[in-house]
Design a protein around this motif. Structure first.
Motif, PDB file in Angstrom:
ATOM      1  N   PRO A 186       0.099   1.169  -8.639  1.00 48.61           N
ATOM      2  CA  PRO A 186       1.512   0.821  -8.004  1.00 48.61           C
ATOM      3  C   PRO A 186       2.466   1.302  -8.943  1.00 48.61           C
ATOM      4  O   PRO A 186       2.537   1.045  -9.789  1.00 48.61           O
ATOM      5  N   LEU A 187       3.035   2.489  -8.355  1.00 44.88           N
ATOM      6  CA  LEU A 187       4.130   3.112  -9.089  1.00 44.88           C
ATOM      7  C   LEU A 187       5.439   2.908  -8.597  1.00 44.88           C
ATOM      8  O   LEU A 187       5.920   2.734  -7.440  1.00 44.88           O
ATOM      9  N   ARG A 188       6.393   2.703  -9.478  1.00 46.85           N
ATOM     10  CA  ARG A 188       7.945   2.213  -9.358  1.00 46.85           C
ATOM     11  C   ARG A 188       8.790   3.262  -9.700  1.00 46.85           C
ATOM     12  O   ARG A 188       8.863   3.732 -10.823  1.00 46.85           O
ATOM     13  N   TRP A 189       9.632   3.911  -8.693  1.00 48.66           N
ATOM     14  CA  TRP A 189      10.748   4.469  -8.825  1.00 48.66           C
ATOM     15  C   TRP A 189      11.787   4.154  -7.982  1.00 48.66           C
ATOM     16  O   TRP A 189      11.763   3.716  -6.801  1.00 48.66           O
ATOM     17  N   ARG A 190      13.180   4.282  -8.668  1.00 48.61           N
ATOM     18  CA  ARG A 190      14.311   3.818  -7.739  1.00 48.61           C
ATOM     19  C   ARG A 190      14.325   2.518  -7.075  1.00 48.61           C
ATOM     20  O   ARG A 190      14.761   2.441  -5.915  1.00 48.61           O
ATOM     21  N   GLY A 191      13.666   1.416  -7.703  1.00 50.77           N
ATOM     22  CA  GLY A 191      13.665   0.210  -7.136  1.00 50.77           C
ATOM     23  C   GLY A 191      12.531  -0.199  -6.221  1.00 50.77           C
ATOM     24  O   GLY A 191      12.474  -1.186  -5.761  1.00 50.77           O
ATOM     25  N   GLN A 192      11.756   0.860  -5.774  1.00 52.03           N
ATOM     26  CA  GLN A 192      10.662   0.432  -4.857  1.00 52.03           C
ATOM     27  C   GLN A 192       9.425   0.674  -5.373  1.00 52.03           C
ATOM     28  O   GLN A 192       9.307   1.640  -6.384  1.00 52.03           O
ATOM     29  N   THR A 193       8.411   0.136  -4.974  1.00 50.39           N
ATOM     30  CA  THR A 193       6.837   0.350  -5.323  1.00 50.39           C
ATOM     31  C   THR A 193       5.987   0.808  -4.440  1.00 50.39           C
ATOM     32  O   THR A 193       5.832   0.318  -3.030  1.00 50.39           O
ATOM     33  N   ARG A 194       5.086   1.768  -4.565  1.00 47.87           N
ATOM     34  CA  ARG A 194       4.170   2.534  -3.833  1.00 47.87           C
ATOM     35  C   ARG A 194       2.868   2.676  -4.301  1.00 47.87           C
ATOM     36  O   ARG A 194       2.822   3.025  -5.668  1.00 47.87           O
ATOM     37  N   SER A 195       1.970   2.209  -3.588  1.00 45.04           N
ATOM     38  CA  SER A 195       0.343   2.438  -4.191  1.00 45.04           C
ATOM     39  C   SER A 195       0.257   3.863  -4.188  1.00 45.04           C
ATOM     40  O   SER A 195       0.062   4.287  -3.047  1.00 45.04           O
ATOM     41  N   VAL A 196       0.087   4.690  -4.999  1.00 44.56           N
ATOM     42  CA  VAL A 196       0.084   6.216  -5.107  1.00 44.56           C
ATOM     43  C   VAL A 196      -1.370   6.518  -5.141  1.00 44.56           C
ATOM     44  O   VAL A 196      -1.746   6.069  -6.272  1.00 44.56           O
ATOM     45  N   VAL A 197      -1.988   7.658  -4.648  1.00 43.07           N
ATOM     46  CA  VAL A 197      -3.093   8.189  -4.986  1.00 43.07           C
ATOM     47  C   VAL A 197      -2.572   9.523  -5.619  1.00 43.07           C
ATOM     48  O   VAL A 197      -2.071  10.226  -5.122  1.00 43.07           O
ATOM     49  N   LEU A 198      -3.204   9.501  -6.664  1.00 45.33           N
ATOM     50  CA  LEU A 198      -3.070  10.805  -7.740  1.00 45.33           C
ATOM     51  C   LEU A 198      -4.290  11.458  -8.126  1.00 45.33           C
ATOM     52  O   LEU A 198      -5.225  10.662  -8.427  1.00 45.33           O
ATOM     53  N   THR A 199      -4.387  12.831  -8.073  1.00 48.05           N
ATOM     54  CA  THR A 199      -5.463  13.228  -8.559  1.00 48.05           C
ATOM     55  C   THR A 199      -5.221  14.498  -9.466  1.00 48.05           C
ATOM     56  O   THR A 199      -4.076  15.090  -9.585  1.00 48.05           O
ATOM     57  N   MET A 210       0.344   7.614  -0.149  1.00 41.92           N
ATOM     58  CA  MET A 210       0.973   6.628  -0.798  1.00 41.92           C
ATOM     59  C   MET A 210       1.566   5.272   0.347  1.00 41.92           C
ATOM     60  O   MET A 210       1.779   5.767   1.371  1.00 41.92           O
ATOM     61  N   GLU A 211       1.320   3.922  -0.147  1.00 41.63           N
ATOM     62  CA  GLU A 211       1.501   3.023   0.639  1.00 41.63           C
ATOM     63  C   GLU A 211       2.509   1.892   0.044  1.00 41.63           C
ATOM     64  O   GLU A 211       2.376   1.657  -1.292  1.00 41.63           O
ATOM     65  N   LEU A 212       3.252   1.455   0.783  1.00 38.11           N
ATOM     66  CA  LEU A 212       4.152   0.422   0.333  1.00 38.11           C
ATOM     67  C   LEU A 212       3.533  -0.748  -0.325  1.00 38.11           C
ATOM     68  O   LEU A 212       2.301  -1.321   0.401  1.00 38.11           O
TER      69      LEU A 212
END
Length: 399
Positions: A186-199, A210-212
């Protein structure tokens, strides 16, 4: 005749509800049907343990957010689907929680895989260790460790997953991911969080999905700051690189808001968080507005979501997302727009409406996201909007 559902019935009913809304990889679904969540939540009614709700396991005496909790099962399932762990993978989990997620991971990676779960809190790791032992997962490694530092002695890892919210990704942690490995957090930027898939691709971490989501923040990061206004009834949450001056905003909040409307409509159950996400790829002024009901009662134009709405802030002006009922389209009866305050508020509102309109034309679109080490020269970054963090440079763009 006893019609009381068994624990197995409750577990399978929950999984049935989850997969009906989101198909899962077979390995993930099988793990969810196998692992006993109630063992990780001792003393809780099994019907509650198998409800699709988060459960606090350690309160935070200094704030409203728990120090640790068992995440919503559908969110657990979503992130495990994003992780796509395979048999034989070596996995690092940051945030041990109840140990339930580690047990699921152990089922997924199998006997040839390896799971290490870490947490900074001794009580949490003790709880996770005890539950994993009782559930038959003694082979899962549980460590009391600062999640921002990881566990390099057991790396590199082919999969990493964060079950706490991150504002930034420390270099020491990303270095533990094998090249080509996948990190879901879960990565947060600019006040919102997304579950981000990073490779991992060399020095870069490149997102493919990315998912909320929303998560308890990891201990030790303070890149997001809060400005309190109107006697604390209005708060603006902003990143450390954003210039938000509370003194400049005092006059703005004494005014009545003007309104600028888009032509974009939404239905009652339709998510519009994509507007916020899109705006982060273009605006350094985008923050999170948190208003209380007292603020609205005192005259503040109601944000679209009182406690969590996107807002553009510049100097002594701001513009934030609002909605109003308009029955011209019964399927999408709410119209979206911007309330604005301050001398430059109309310009900010116009920009926000531009982003609303762009989102309305392609509601599923998400930006490309890539993360580079903080020292990466501009010439080595792809084209896009750059957000500066302590350990990284985040680049967002639309193809």
């Amino acid at each position: 005749m006893n019609n009381t559902p068994t624990v197995d019935d409750l577990r399978n009913e929950l999984v049935d509800q989850i997969v009906a809304k989101r198909p899962l990889p077979p390995r993930v679904e099988r793990a969810l049907r196998t692992v006993h969540r109630e063992v990780h939540l001792p003393g809780l009614d099994p019907a509650v343990a198998y409800s699709n709700k988060a459960v606090t396991i350690k309160d935070n005496p200094e704030g409203p957010l728990a120090l640790s909790c068992a995440s919503v099962p559908s969110t657990v399932a979503m992130m495990l689907g994003q992780l796509d762990a395979q048999p034989g993978d070596h996995v690092l989990e940051i945030g041990a929680g109840t140990g339930y997620n580690a047990a699921l991971l152990s089922e997924i990676v199998g006997v040839d895989g390896e799971v290490t779960t870490i947490d900074i809190d001794a009580d949490v790791t003790l709880h996770a260790r005890d539950a994993l032992n009782k559930a038959g997962y003694q082979h899962v490694r549980v460590m009391e460790r600062d999640g921002l530092k990881g566990a390099p002695e057991y790396g590199p890892y082919t999969r990493m997953i964060g079950t706490v919210g991150f504002w930034d990704i420390p270099a020491a942690l990303s270095a533990q991911l094998a090249d080509g490995g996948r990190f879901v957090l879960p990565l947060r930027w600019r006040g919102q969080t997304r579950s981000v898939v990073l490779t991992r691709q060399g020095e870069a971490l490149v997102s493919s999905n990315m998912e909320l989501c929303g998560f308890v923040p990891i201990v030790g990061q303070d890149g997001e700051h809060t400005v309190e206004l109107a006697n604390g009834t209005v708060r603006i949450h902003h990143d450390q690189d954003q210039d938000v001056d509370p003194a400049a905003l005092i006059d703005a909040l004494t005014q009545s808001a003007a309104e600028t409307w888009s032509d974009v409509r939404i239905g009652g159950e339709e998510s519009f968080d994509g507007i916020w996400l899109r705006t982060t790829a273009f605006e350094d002024t985008i923050c999170r507005l948190e208003a209380t009901r007292a603020a609205v009662e005192n005259g503040l134009r109601r944000p679209v979501i009182v406690g969590r709405s996107p807002v553009l802030v510049s100097g002594g002006s701001l513009a934030y997302l609002i909605s109003k009922r308009d029955d011209a389209d019964p399927e999408r009866p709410s119209l979206l727009g911007a309330a604005h305050l301050g001398p430059d508020g109309a310009n900010l509102a116009k920009r926000l409406v531009t982003h609303i309109t762009a989102w309305g034309a392609d509601r599923a679109a998400a930006p490309n996201l890539a993360i580079f080490p903080s020292g990466t020269p501009d010439n080595d970054l792809p084209a896009g909007h750059v957000i500066e963090k302590a350990d990284s440079r985040v680049v967002l763009s639309f193809a």
